[in-house]
Enzyme design. Structure first.
Site, PDB file in Angstrom:
ATOM      1  N   GLU A 102       0.863  -1.168   0.000  1.00 27.49           N
ATOM      2  CA  GLU A 102       0.000   0.000   0.000  1.00 27.49           C
ATOM      3  C   GLU A 102       0.908   1.229   0.000  1.00 27.49           C
ATOM      4  O   GLU A 102       1.964   1.228   0.623  1.00 27.49           O
ATOM      5  CB  GLU A 102      -0.880   0.033   1.258  1.00 27.49           C
ATOM      6  CG  GLU A 102      -1.954  -1.034   1.274  1.00 27.49           C
ATOM      7  CD  GLU A 102      -3.095  -0.743   2.253  1.00 27.49           C
ATOM      8  OE1 GLU A 102      -3.176   0.391   2.764  1.00 27.49           O
ATOM      9  OE2 GLU A 102      -3.902  -1.655   2.491  1.00 27.49           O
ATOM     10  N   HIS A 104      -4.542   6.575  -0.087  1.00 25.90           N
ATOM     11  CA  HIS A 104      -3.726   5.362  -0.024  1.00 25.90           C
ATOM     12  C   HIS A 104      -4.242   4.369  -1.050  1.00 25.90           C
ATOM     13  O   HIS A 104      -5.260   4.613  -1.698  1.00 25.90           O
ATOM     14  CB  HIS A 104      -3.704   4.782   1.386  1.00 25.90           C
ATOM     15  CG  HIS A 104      -4.979   4.127   1.832  1.00 25.90           C
ATOM     16  ND1 HIS A 104      -6.122   4.841   2.117  1.00 25.90           N
ATOM     17  CD2 HIS A 104      -5.283   2.831   2.067  1.00 25.90           C
ATOM     18  CE1 HIS A 104      -7.070   3.995   2.503  1.00 25.90           C
ATOM     19  NE2 HIS A 104      -6.586   2.759   2.471  1.00 25.90           N
ATOM     20  N   HIS A 144      -5.054   0.190  -2.290  1.00 22.10           N
ATOM     21  CA  HIS A 144      -5.329  -1.203  -1.953  1.00 22.10           C
ATOM     22  C   HIS A 144      -4.747  -2.069  -3.074  1.00 22.10           C
ATOM     23  O   HIS A 144      -5.232  -2.021  -4.198  1.00 22.10           O
ATOM     24  CB  HIS A 144      -6.835  -1.446  -1.842  1.00 22.10           C
ATOM     25  CG  HIS A 144      -7.450  -0.835  -0.616  1.00 22.10           C
ATOM     26  ND1 HIS A 144      -8.801  -0.786  -0.407  1.00 22.10           N
ATOM     27  CD2 HIS A 144      -6.880  -0.266   0.475  1.00 22.10           C
ATOM     28  CE1 HIS A 144      -9.045  -0.205   0.777  1.00 22.10           C
ATOM     29  NE2 HIS A 144      -7.882   0.128   1.319  1.00 22.10           N
ATOM     30  N   ASP A 199      -9.832   1.047   7.862  1.00 22.91           N
ATOM     31  CA  ASP A 199      -9.825   2.419   7.320  1.00 22.91           C
ATOM     32  C   ASP A 199     -10.918   3.247   7.992  1.00 22.91           C
ATOM     33  O   ASP A 199     -10.705   4.395   8.381  1.00 22.91           O
ATOM     34  CB  ASP A 199     -10.095   2.419   5.808  1.00 22.91           C
ATOM     35  CG  ASP A 199      -8.919   1.892   5.001  1.00 22.91           C
ATOM     36  OD1 ASP A 199      -7.773   1.987   5.468  1.00 22.91           O
ATOM     37  OD2 ASP A 199      -9.167   1.382   3.889  1.00 22.91           O
TER      38      ASP A 199
HETATM   39 ZN   LIG Z   1      -7.386   0.966   3.061  1.00 23.79          ZN
END
Ligand SMILES: [Zn+2]
Length: 142
Positions: A30, A84, A86, A97
């Site tokens: 990530e 961010h 995935h 999250d």
């Molecule tokens: Zn996430």
């Protein structure tokens, strides 16, 4: 599951592509960073390192980076948007999250590499203090 977009965030194409490069460089981990916005229009990109212990599974911006970015954005009275990626799952907030987001109050922009090697795609969400997820729309412009 998600209704019509409730808000729109405008992102200059050049900043969007900068973010994509940073996210792609982080793959298969990530990757993360923050954006500074004014009235839902992104004005600056702050790519950061991922400080999570298991960066293939989660992403965290270090306290030092957050403070530095927060202060920079505060200088122009902007708002922070957290972003961010995935690597495998949908560009939708995970339970973890949501847990983090509801405390921070930031908008969450999430990329997914689900169709790798195609470029990652992004979705954006507002997460309420109760954990409710509302999807917004991303409008790229140049
Ligand atoms: Zn996430």
């Amino acid at each position: 599951m998600v209704a019509e977009a409730q808000f729109v965030v405008r992102i200059p194409e050049a900043i969007y592509q900068e973010m994509v490069s940073h996210i792609v460089a982080g793959y298969p981990n990530e990757a993360c960073g923050a954006l500074g916005s004014i009235n839902h229009e992104v004005v600056k990109n702050y790519p950061t390192a991922n400080a999570a212990e298991e960066p293939d599974d989660f992403s965290i911006i270090s306290e030092a980076d957050i403070v530095r970015i927060y202060n920079a954005i505060d200088d122009y009275d902007g708002d922070m948007i957290y972003y961010h990626s995935h690597p495998k799952s949908e560009a939708y907030p995970s339970a973890r999250d949501i847990d983090w987001a509801k405390r921070s109050g930031y908008l969450y922009l999430i990329f997914s590499h689900r169709h790798y090697p195609e470029p990652p795609y992004a979705r954006i969400f507002a997460i309420s203090p109760e954990g409710g997820v509302t999807e917004g729309a991303i409008e790229r412009f140049s």
